[in-house]
Design a protein around this motif. Structure first.
Motif, mmCIF file in Angstrom:
data_model
loop_
_atom_site.group_PDB
_atom_site.id
_atom_site.type_symbol
_atom_site.label_atom_id
_atom_site.label_comp_id
_atom_site.label_asym_id
_atom_site.label_seq_id
_atom_site.Cartn_x
_atom_site.Cartn_y
_atom_site.Cartn_z
ATOM 1 N N ASP A 204 0.830 -1.212 0.000
ATOM 2 C CA ASP A 204 0.000 0.000 0.000
ATOM 3 C C ASP A 204 0.865 1.263 0.000
ATOM 4 O OD1 ASP A 204 0.829 -0.492 2.614
ATOM 5 O OD2 ASP A 204 -1.051 0.175 3.531
ATOM 6 N N GLU A 205 2.041 1.189 0.577
ATOM 7 C CA GLU A 205 2.970 2.327 0.513
ATOM 8 C C GLU A 205 3.441 2.517 -0.925
ATOM 9 O OE1 GLU A 205 5.361 2.371 4.699
ATOM 10 O OE2 GLU A 205 5.965 0.802 3.304
ATOM 11 N N ALA A 206 3.766 1.385 -1.551
ATOM 12 C CA ALA A 206 4.275 1.443 -2.931
ATOM 13 C C ALA A 206 3.225 2.006 -3.882
ATOM 14 C CB ALA A 206 4.707 0.048 -3.370
ATOM 15 N N MET A 207 1.962 1.750 -3.583
ATOM 16 C CA MET A 207 0.882 2.209 -4.459
ATOM 17 C C MET A 207 0.437 3.639 -4.125
ATOM 18 S SD MET A 207 0.280 -0.043 -6.688
ATOM 19 C CE MET A 207 0.547 -1.779 -7.062
ATOM 20 N N ASN A 208 0.984 4.224 -3.066
ATOM 21 C CA ASN A 208 0.613 5.592 -2.710
ATOM 22 C C ASN A 208 1.028 6.563 -3.818
ATOM 23 O OD1 ASN A 208 1.415 8.374 -1.317
ATOM 24 N ND2 ASN A 208 -0.175 7.387 -0.093
ATOM 25 N N GLU A 209 0.214 7.605 -3.997
ATOM 26 C CA GLU A 209 0.466 8.526 -5.114
ATOM 27 C C GLU A 209 1.836 9.207 -5.051
ATOM 28 O OE1 GLU A 209 -2.072 12.027 -5.059
ATOM 29 O OE2 GLU A 209 -2.150 12.006 -2.870
ATOM 30 N N LEU A 210 2.435 9.301 -3.872
ATOM 31 C CA LEU A 210 3.727 9.983 -3.768
ATOM 32 C C LEU A 210 4.904 9.120 -4.225
ATOM 33 C CD1 LEU A 210 3.701 11.779 -0.288
ATOM 34 C CD2 LEU A 210 3.236 12.753 -2.526
ATOM 35 N N ALA A 211 4.756 7.803 -4.125
ATOM 36 C CA ALA A 211 5.889 6.916 -4.454
ATOM 37 C C ALA A 211 6.198 7.040 -5.942
ATOM 38 C CB ALA A 211 5.553 5.480 -4.076
ATOM 39 N N PHE A 212 7.465 7.232 -6.253
ATOM 40 C CA PHE A 212 7.846 7.673 -7.597
ATOM 41 C C PHE A 212 9.100 6.944 -8.045
ATOM 42 C CE2 PHE A 212 9.160 11.375 -10.405
ATOM 43 C CZ PHE A 212 7.992 11.442 -11.152
ATOM 44 N N LEU A 213 9.168 6.622 -9.310
ATOM 45 C CA LEU A 213 10.412 6.091 -9.878
ATOM 46 C C LEU A 213 11.016 7.192 -10.737
ATOM 47 C CD1 LEU A 213 9.695 2.398 -10.969
ATOM 48 C CD2 LEU A 213 11.205 3.186 -9.129
ATOM 49 N N GLN A 308 -1.012 13.042 2.747
ATOM 50 C CA GLN A 308 -1.039 11.983 1.730
ATOM 51 C C GLN A 308 -0.776 10.586 2.312
ATOM 52 O OE1 GLN A 308 0.914 14.847 1.309
ATOM 53 N NE2 GLN A 308 -0.801 15.729 0.192
ATOM 54 N N VAL A 309 -0.027 10.517 3.415
ATOM 55 C CA VAL A 309 0.418 9.178 3.834
ATOM 56 C C VAL A 309 0.012 8.761 5.247
ATOM 57 C CG1 VAL A 309 2.391 9.234 2.252
ATOM 58 C CG2 VAL A 309 2.707 9.953 4.630
ATOM 59 N N ALA A 310 -0.469 9.696 6.071
ATOM 60 C CA ALA A 310 -0.749 9.339 7.471
ATOM 61 C C ALA A 310 -1.711 8.158 7.567
ATOM 62 C CB ALA A 310 -1.298 10.547 8.220
ATOM 63 N N GLN A 311 -2.667 8.071 6.639
ATOM 64 C CA GLN A 311 -3.661 6.988 6.720
ATOM 65 C C GLN A 311 -3.035 5.611 6.548
ATOM 66 O OE1 GLN A 311 -3.341 8.912 4.039
ATOM 67 N NE2 GLN A 311 -3.373 7.558 2.266
ATOM 68 N N LEU A 312 -1.861 5.547 5.929
ATOM 69 C CA LEU A 312 -1.192 4.246 5.753
ATOM 70 C C LEU A 312 -0.792 3.649 7.096
ATOM 71 C CD1 LEU A 312 1.308 5.163 2.863
ATOM 72 C CD2 LEU A 312 -0.722 3.723 2.634
ATOM 73 N N TYR A 313 -0.659 4.511 8.096
ATOM 74 C CA TYR A 313 -0.120 4.059 9.388
ATOM 75 C C TYR A 313 -1.121 4.239 10.525
ATOM 76 C CZ TYR A 313 3.675 4.684 6.166
ATOM 77 O OH TYR A 313 4.442 4.621 5.024
ATOM 78 N N ALA A 314 -2.393 4.386 10.164
ATOM 79 C CA ALA A 314 -3.438 4.580 11.173
ATOM 80 C C ALA A 314 -3.411 3.409 12.155
ATOM 81 C CB ALA A 314 -4.800 4.673 10.486
ATOM 82 N N GLY A 315 -3.388 3.726 13.434
ATOM 83 C CA GLY A 315 -3.429 2.676 14.461
ATOM 84 C C GLY A 315 -2.075 2.034 14.741
ATOM 85 N N MET A 316 -1.057 2.407 14.009
ATOM 86 C CA MET A 316 0.272 1.810 14.254
ATOM 87 C C MET A 316 1.043 2.650 15.252
ATOM 88 S SD MET A 316 1.731 0.633 10.542
ATOM 89 C CE MET A 316 3.407 0.384 11.048
ATOM 90 N N ASP A 317 1.773 1.993 16.122
ATOM 91 C CA ASP A 317 2.636 2.700 17.064
ATOM 92 C C ASP A 317 3.946 3.043 16.327
ATOM 93 O OD1 ASP A 317 4.365 3.541 18.977
ATOM 94 O OD2 ASP A 317 4.045 1.848 20.351
ATOM 95 N N LEU A 318 4.078 4.316 15.978
ATOM 96 C CA LEU A 318 5.222 4.701 15.135
ATOM 97 C C LEU A 318 6.538 4.751 15.916
ATOM 98 C CD1 LEU A 318 3.544 7.378 12.836
ATOM 99 C CD2 LEU A 318 3.953 4.961 12.379
#
Ligand code: MTE
Length: 322
Positions: A204-213, A308-318
């Motif tokens: 899901d991180e890789a598919m996030n709109e910010l991830a770029f090659l 853009q990315v906070a939702q990827l880590y919702a509920g995770m202890d960072l």
């Protein structure tokens, strides 16, 4: 074709202090586009750009956003002469000095693992060079310095989707070339890392709109020292996640090995999201030195890309998953 809609993550080129070289390029590009307008082919624009200015890429899409006077493009010279690329040595100046040995053309990428399409592909079959876009992103190194870089490339998701990864593929793993003949840092017993350099992302991180090659920066092909011919850019993570000179992409079920995480797991996590609240065991991550600026600036959560990315880590202890 230019995208009119402005995504909120985009630092516009208006808001930055433009580099002379960059302005000239854009002027040139507009000229090139106008000339080829009659022909009407994006490929022709690309060709013309390449012919007139060697190694110049044509970013076909560029988004604009609100002016933010605090962000300045890091000069081209700094972006290309102050680097981390341990395959060429551990000093910041080593990559610029030694990376001429790398031959990025032709280049192949092996795609393997849990996907419908796998095999070894020419770079041109992996990256759609007629769909290049420009992304101006902050790059925050775990060491405490940062830059603002105008990359040219394609969204990582657009590339990964081509291979139809299976639903079981929960991660994507990347590897850098490790060729002793081309990369002096890879030689010898005192070699600094366990090669090849490896990195990975959750799918899901890789598919996030910010991830770029990225295949270019400042409108030009990537200099070797920046990871030619293709490197990852994940701007909400510490710079070491942005793996250079990629030769392998693998779709895998479990968390893949990541070089720095493997070397020193207590210092470098698999996630390595930029986080001013979680210090490196040996230094604070609250502030950073923006290359070219005096003093320090505050490090932003997810390097300023929280929306853009906070939702990827919702509920995770960072603090646990650093
Ligand atoms: N990729 C490889 N293969 N080898 C490296 O040593 N260094 C990483 C990352 N990608 C590195 C790499 C680190 S620590 C950073 S900060 C960025 O590349 C630096 O990218 P830049 O030199 O283009 O600024």
């Amino acid at each position: 074709m230019f995208i009119r809609k402005k995504p909120s993550w985009q630092i516009s080129e208006n808001e930055v202090t433009p580099e002379g070289v960059y302005l000239n390029r854009r002027k040139f590009m507009m000229g090139a586009a106008a000339t080829v307008g009659a022909v009407g082919s994006a490929a022709a624009v690309h060709q013309l750009a390449n012919a007139a200015t060697e190694r110049t890429l044509m970013p076909l899409k560029h988004s604009k956003s609100a002016f933010d006077p605090s962000e300045t493009l890091t000069p081209y010279e700094a972006v290309t002469q102050y680097n981390n690329f341990y395959e060429f040595g551990t000093d910041k100046s080593d990559p610029a000095e030694h990376a001429w040995r790398l031959n990025p053309k032709p280049w192949e990428i092996k795609v393997e693992g849990m996907a419908e399409i796998t095999g070894t592909f020419a770079l041109e079959d992996v990256i759609d060079f007629s769909a290049l876009e420009e992304r101006i992103y902050r790059l925050r190194c775990v060491e405490g310095w940062s830059m603002v870089i105008p990359w040219v490339g394609v969204p990582l998701a657009s590339v990964l989707k081509k291979f139809s990864p299976s639903a079981d593929a929960r991660y994507v793993a990347f590897e850098t070339l490790a060729d002793r003949k081309q990369m002096p840092g890879v030689r010898g017993f005192l070699s600094s890392l366990d090669w090849p350099y490896r990195e990975g992302l959750r799918m899901d991180e890789a598919m996030n709109e910010l991830a770029f090659l990225a295949v270019g920066l400042y409108g030009k092909e990537l200099p070797n020292q920046n990871g030619a011919p293709v490197r990852l850019v994940v701007p909400w993570k510490y710079g070491f996640k942005s793996i250079k000179s990629i030769v392998k992409i693998a779709f895998v079920k479990s968390e893949p090995t990541a070089t720095w995480n493997q070397m020193q797991p207590n210092e470098y996590g698999f996630y390595s999201n930029v986080n001013p609240e979680v210090d490196h065991p040996r230094w604070s991550q609250r502030t950073e030195r923006r290359i070219g600026e005096f003093g320090k600036r505050k490090t932003l959560m997810f390097n300023g890309y929280e929306e853009q990315v906070a939702q990827l880590y919702a509920g995770m202890d960072l603090k646990k998953y650093y």
